[in-house]
Design a protein around this motif. Structure first.
Motif, PDB file in Angstrom:
ATOM      1  N   LEU A 155      -7.322  15.154  -0.795  1.00 53.37           N
ATOM      2  CA  LEU A 155      -6.181  14.410  -0.257  1.00 53.37           C
ATOM      3  C   LEU A 155      -6.048  13.015  -0.861  1.00 53.37           C
ATOM      4  O   LEU A 155      -4.963  12.607  -1.283  1.00 53.37           O
ATOM      5  N   PHE A 156      -7.156  12.282  -0.898  1.00 53.50           N
ATOM      6  CA  PHE A 156      -7.066  10.920  -1.448  1.00 53.50           C
ATOM      7  C   PHE A 156      -6.931  10.933  -2.965  1.00 53.50           C
ATOM      8  O   PHE A 156      -6.305  10.050  -3.544  1.00 53.50           O
ATOM      9  N   GLY A 157      -7.494  11.949  -3.627  1.00 53.46           N
ATOM     10  CA  GLY A 157      -7.282  12.111  -5.068  1.00 53.46           C
ATOM     11  C   GLY A 157      -5.825  12.396  -5.379  1.00 53.46           C
ATOM     12  O   GLY A 157      -5.260  11.878  -6.348  1.00 53.46           O
ATOM     13  N   THR A 158      -5.209  13.220  -4.545  1.00 52.83           N
ATOM     14  CA  THR A 158      -3.778  13.506  -4.702  1.00 52.83           C
ATOM     15  C   THR A 158      -2.961  12.245  -4.467  1.00 52.83           C
ATOM     16  O   THR A 158      -2.021  11.957  -5.219  1.00 52.83           O
ATOM     17  N   VAL A 211      -0.490  10.564  -7.193  1.00 56.23           N
ATOM     18  CA  VAL A 211       0.915  10.273  -6.911  1.00 56.23           C
ATOM     19  C   VAL A 211       1.191   8.786  -7.129  1.00 56.23           C
ATOM     20  O   VAL A 211       2.209   8.409  -7.726  1.00 56.23           O
ATOM     21  N   ASP A 212       0.281   7.941  -6.678  1.00 54.67           N
ATOM     22  CA  ASP A 212       0.443   6.498  -6.840  1.00 54.67           C
ATOM     23  C   ASP A 212       0.471   6.112  -8.324  1.00 54.67           C
ATOM     24  O   ASP A 212       1.345   5.360  -8.763  1.00 54.67           O
ATOM     25  N   LEU A 213      -0.469   6.647  -9.096  1.00 52.00           N
ATOM     26  CA  LEU A 213      -0.526   6.318 -10.524  1.00 52.00           C
ATOM     27  C   LEU A 213       0.696   6.836 -11.273  1.00 52.00           C
ATOM     28  O   LEU A 213       1.249   6.145 -12.125  1.00 52.00           O
ATOM     29  N   ILE A 257       0.858  -1.179   0.000  1.00 51.94           N
ATOM     30  CA  ILE A 257       0.000   0.000   0.000  1.00 51.94           C
ATOM     31  C   ILE A 257       0.897   1.232   0.000  1.00 51.94           C
ATOM     32  O   ILE A 257       1.831   1.336   0.790  1.00 51.94           O
ATOM     33  N   ASN A 258       0.594   2.161  -0.877  1.00 55.53           N
ATOM     34  CA  ASN A 258       1.376   3.385  -0.985  1.00 55.53           C
ATOM     35  C   ASN A 258       1.216   4.208   0.290  1.00 55.53           C
ATOM     36  O   ASN A 258       0.105   4.429   0.761  1.00 55.53           O
ATOM     37  N   ALA A 271      -2.546  10.854   3.704  1.00 58.74           N
ATOM     38  CA  ALA A 271      -3.798  11.565   3.446  1.00 58.74           C
ATOM     39  C   ALA A 271      -4.786  11.363   4.595  1.00 58.74           C
ATOM     40  O   ALA A 271      -5.421  12.316   5.060  1.00 58.74           O
ATOM     41  N   GLY A 272      -4.903  10.151   5.069  1.00 57.18           N
ATOM     42  CA  GLY A 272      -5.807   9.879   6.188  1.00 57.18           C
ATOM     43  C   GLY A 272      -5.371  10.569   7.460  1.00 57.18           C
ATOM     44  O   GLY A 272      -6.193  11.104   8.217  1.00 57.18           O
TER      45      GLY A 272
END
Length: 96
Positions: free
Chosen positions: A46-49, A53-55, A8-9, A15-16
């Motif tokens: 935050l989770f979109g960011t 970043v992950d993608l 998991i990134n 973000a959480g």
């Protein structure tokens, strides 16, 4: 059926954690007063960011180019966050 060992990134954890800061602060001070909509918008940003970043980190090669794209993404998110908070540009989505 084969299950791949996927990591998991850490960006999702960050973000959480960042989203917990105002939630905890609201318990101790009246100066932080977020509504459910504020948490929703912050969570999406935050989770979109983190997803972006992950993608980028998984699909953009070479890594130097990926770091540039991640930097641009973070800059754009920061500008959007500032606009939502204080209305830097005076757009219709500007905060007070």
């Amino acid at each position: 059926m084969t299950i791949q060992n996927q990591r998991i990134n850490p960006a999702y954890f960050i973000a959480g954690t960042l989203l917990l800061i105002p939630a905890i602060a609201m318990q101790f001070t009246s100066e932080v007063n977020w509504s459910a909509f504020d948490f929703l918008v912050a969570g999406v940003l935050l989770f979109g960011t983190a997803l972006g970043v992950d993608l980028i980190s998984k699909h953009v090669k070479p890594k130097g180019k990926a770091w540039i794209f991640i930097g641009v993404l973070l800059l754009l998110i920061a500008i959007l966050w500032i606009e939502l908070a204080v209305g830097l540009f005076g757009s219709p989505i500007a905060g007070s």
